[in-house]
Scaffold this motif. Sequence first.
Motif, PDB file in Angstrom:
ATOM      1  N   TRP A 143       0.440  -9.792  -3.011  1.00 26.69           N
ATOM      2  CA  TRP A 143      -0.493 -10.891  -2.795  1.00 26.69           C
ATOM      3  C   TRP A 143      -0.166 -11.725  -1.559  1.00 26.69           C
ATOM      4  N   GLU A 144       1.004 -11.506  -0.966  1.00 28.04           N
ATOM      5  CA  GLU A 144       1.386 -12.228   0.250  1.00 28.04           C
ATOM      6  C   GLU A 144       0.968 -11.479   1.515  1.00 28.04           C
ATOM      7  N   LEU A 145       0.434 -10.280   1.374  1.00 24.70           N
ATOM      8  CA  LEU A 145       0.107  -9.421   2.515  1.00 24.70           C
ATOM      9  C   LEU A 145      -1.393  -9.360   2.755  1.00 24.70           C
ATOM     10  N   SER A 146      -1.762  -9.020   3.973  1.00 22.90           N
ATOM     11  CA  SER A 146      -3.169  -8.773   4.296  1.00 22.90           C
ATOM     12  C   SER A 146      -3.591  -7.442   3.693  1.00 22.90           C
ATOM     13  N   GLY A 147      -4.900  -7.208   3.678  1.00 23.08           N
ATOM     14  CA  GLY A 147      -5.400  -5.942   3.145  1.00 23.08           C
ATOM     15  C   GLY A 147      -4.840  -4.746   3.887  1.00 23.08           C
ATOM     16  N   GLY A 148      -4.753  -4.846   5.206  1.00 26.70           N
ATOM     17  CA  GLY A 148      -4.218  -3.748   5.996  1.00 26.70           C
ATOM     18  C   GLY A 148      -2.755  -3.481   5.712  1.00 26.70           C
ATOM     19  N   GLN A 149      -1.971  -4.550   5.543  1.00 26.43           N
ATOM     20  CA  GLN A 149      -0.551  -4.398   5.233  1.00 26.43           C
ATOM     21  C   GLN A 149      -0.352  -3.774   3.848  1.00 26.43           C
ATOM     22  N   ARG A 150      -1.190  -4.194   2.897  1.00 27.54           N
ATOM     23  CA  ARG A 150      -1.097  -3.613   1.551  1.00 27.54           C
ATOM     24  C   ARG A 150      -1.422  -2.122   1.575  1.00 27.54           C
ATOM     25  N   GLN A 151      -2.427  -1.758   2.359  1.00 20.41           N
ATOM     26  CA  GLN A 151      -2.795  -0.354   2.408  1.00 20.41           C
ATOM     27  C   GLN A 151      -1.728   0.473   3.108  1.00 20.41           C
ATOM     28  N   ARG A 152      -1.066  -0.078   4.128  1.00 24.62           N
ATOM     29  CA  ARG A 152       0.026   0.652   4.768  1.00 24.62           C
ATOM     30  C   ARG A 152       1.204   0.817   3.806  1.00 24.62           C
ATOM     31  N   ALA A 153       1.431  -0.202   2.970  1.00 26.35           N
ATOM     32  CA  ALA A 153       2.473  -0.085   1.949  1.00 26.35           C
ATOM     33  C   ALA A 153       2.117   1.010   0.948  1.00 26.35           C
ATOM     34  N   ALA A 154       0.833   1.094   0.600  1.00 25.99           N
ATOM     35  CA  ALA A 154       0.380   2.149  -0.305  1.00 25.99           C
ATOM     36  C   ALA A 154       0.575   3.528   0.332  1.00 25.99           C
ATOM     37  N   CYS A 155       0.365   3.609   1.650  1.00 24.90           N
ATOM     38  CA  CYS A 155       0.601   4.866   2.371  1.00 24.90           C
ATOM     39  C   CYS A 155       2.080   5.244   2.304  1.00 24.90           C
ATOM     40  N   ALA A 156       2.952   4.253   2.486  1.00 21.21           N
ATOM     41  CA  ALA A 156       4.394   4.502   2.430  1.00 21.21           C
ATOM     42  C   ALA A 156       4.800   5.007   1.047  1.00 21.21           C
ATOM     43  N   ARG A 157       4.226   4.414   0.008  1.00 18.59           N
ATOM     44  CA  ARG A 157       4.520   4.859  -1.358  1.00 18.59           C
ATOM     45  C   ARG A 157       4.062   6.304  -1.564  1.00 18.59           C
ATOM     46  N   ALA A 158       2.903   6.653  -1.016  1.00 21.46           N
ATOM     47  CA  ALA A 158       2.383   8.008  -1.165  1.00 21.46           C
ATOM     48  C   ALA A 158       3.257   9.037  -0.462  1.00 21.46           C
ATOM     49  N   LEU A 159       3.939   8.614   0.616  1.00 20.29           N
ATOM     50  CA  LEU A 159       4.706   9.551   1.435  1.00 20.29           C
ATOM     51  C   LEU A 159       6.176   9.656   1.049  1.00 20.29           C
ATOM     52  N   ILE A 160       6.669   8.727   0.244  1.00 21.55           N
ATOM     53  CA  ILE A 160       8.117   8.643   0.051  1.00 21.55           C
ATOM     54  C   ILE A 160       8.691   9.842  -0.694  1.00 21.55           C
ATOM     55  N   THR A 161       7.870  10.562  -1.435  1.00 20.78           N
ATOM     56  CA  THR A 161       8.357  11.750  -2.165  1.00 20.78           C
ATOM     57  C   THR A 161       8.239  13.030  -1.331  1.00 20.78           C
ATOM     58  N   ASN A 179      -8.992  -4.001  10.051  1.00 15.07           N
ATOM     59  CA  ASN A 179      -7.953  -3.389   9.222  1.00 15.07           C
ATOM     60  C   ASN A 179      -8.226  -1.912   8.961  1.00 15.07           C
ATOM     61  N   SER A 180      -9.503  -1.526   8.954  1.00 14.43           N
ATOM     62  CA  SER A 180      -9.836  -0.101   8.824  1.00 14.43           C
ATOM     63  C   SER A 180      -9.275   0.689  10.006  1.00 14.43           C
ATOM     64  N   LYS A 181      -9.447   0.118  11.214  1.00 12.72           N
ATOM     65  CA  LYS A 181      -8.928   0.775  12.408  1.00 12.72           C
ATOM     66  C   LYS A 181      -7.414   0.874  12.364  1.00 12.72           C
ATOM     67  N   LEU A 182      -6.742  -0.203  11.945  1.00 14.61           N
ATOM     68  CA  LEU A 182      -5.286  -0.191  11.850  1.00 14.61           C
ATOM     69  C   LEU A 182      -4.807   0.841  10.831  1.00 14.61           C
ATOM     70  N   LEU A 183      -5.510   0.915   9.703  1.00 16.90           N
ATOM     71  CA  LEU A 183      -5.120   1.886   8.679  1.00 16.90           C
ATOM     72  C   LEU A 183      -5.284   3.310   9.185  1.00 16.90           C
ATOM     73  N   MET A 184      -6.404   3.602   9.849  1.00 18.08           N
ATOM     74  CA  MET A 184      -6.628   4.960  10.327  1.00 18.08           C
ATOM     75  C   MET A 184      -5.647   5.324  11.438  1.00 18.08           C
ATOM     76  N   GLN A 185      -5.204   4.341  12.200  1.00 15.84           N
ATOM     77  CA  GLN A 185      -4.139   4.599  13.172  1.00 15.84           C
ATOM     78  C   GLN A 185      -2.849   4.962  12.443  1.00 15.84           C
ATOM     79  N   TYR A 210     -11.012  10.373  12.852  1.00 21.26           N
ATOM     80  CA  TYR A 210      -9.557  10.406  12.995  1.00 21.26           C
ATOM     81  C   TYR A 210      -8.971  11.726  12.488  1.00 21.26           C
ATOM     82  N   ALA A 211      -9.744  12.490  11.730  1.00 24.36           N
ATOM     83  CA  ALA A 211      -9.270  13.768  11.194  1.00 24.36           C
ATOM     84  C   ALA A 211      -9.428  14.877  12.226  1.00 24.36           C
ATOM     85  N   GLU A 212      -8.626  15.919  12.091  1.00 25.90           N
ATOM     86  CA  GLU A 212      -8.733  17.064  12.989  1.00 25.90           C
ATOM     87  C   GLU A 212      -9.955  17.913  12.658  1.00 25.90           C
ATOM     88  N   ARG A 213     -10.340  17.886  11.372  1.00 29.09           N
ATOM     89  CA  ARG A 213     -11.427  18.741  10.899  1.00 29.09           C
ATOM     90  C   ARG A 213     -12.222  17.987   9.843  1.00 29.09           C
TER      91      ARG A 213
END
Length: 254
Positions: A143-161, A179-185, A210-213
Amino acid sequence: MEKIVQLTNVTKYYGRGNMVTKALDGISFAVGEGEFTAIMGASGSGKSTLLNVIATIDRVSSGDICIRGKHLPQMKEKDLAVFRREELGFIFQDYNLLDTLTIEENIVLPLNLKRQSFVKTKKELERVAQALGVVDQLAKFPWELSGGQRQRAACARALITNPALVLADEPTGALDSKNSKLLMQSFAMMNEKLHSTILMVTHDAIVGSYAERVLFLKDGKIFSELNRGERTRQEYYRAIVSNTIALGGESDVF
């Protein structure tokens, strides 16, 4: 390039009797290791159903889905649960972060559930946090983070395994354009620097660029396929818009 995902004649029916709907109709395609693929199509095209059967949330009616040598239709539920936890990473539209845990605790949760050692957990945390730019947010709560920061944290959680495949369902749906642009970057960075294999559902042509295909679905079938190749992202975006118009569906193209 090694094939991480292989779908062969995948069909999915819903309902029974005279009320049967064919959501997926003989879909076949492969995703190579380190490939970033988007799935696009209008509402009702089957894209969410496709993601669900690949995510093991739902079962196919016929056909085969093979991920890293495992044939999902042949696996028992208890084995699928382990497979889902160890081989798949999920990024949702609404983040799915736990508000009572810090960002660090949210990110390492999948490793804690696996009873991973403290040393390895810290090493993996450092790897994904640095790659996704959330090192300074680790001690904070969602709740202390912006939407973009929260989504990047969610990305980190998805990748940690180190999953075989990362699945993203409309990941920018709850974000504004900045924030959509930041997330896709961040997605592009995940793919380029961490060599993550990503399969993403989106209705947004800008996000798809942003996808290759891009695989375009219509009435449960693959209508067309588009590869970026040597195009600039702007040229690729315009090609995606043209394909979306040909599809006759709705997309955020302006």
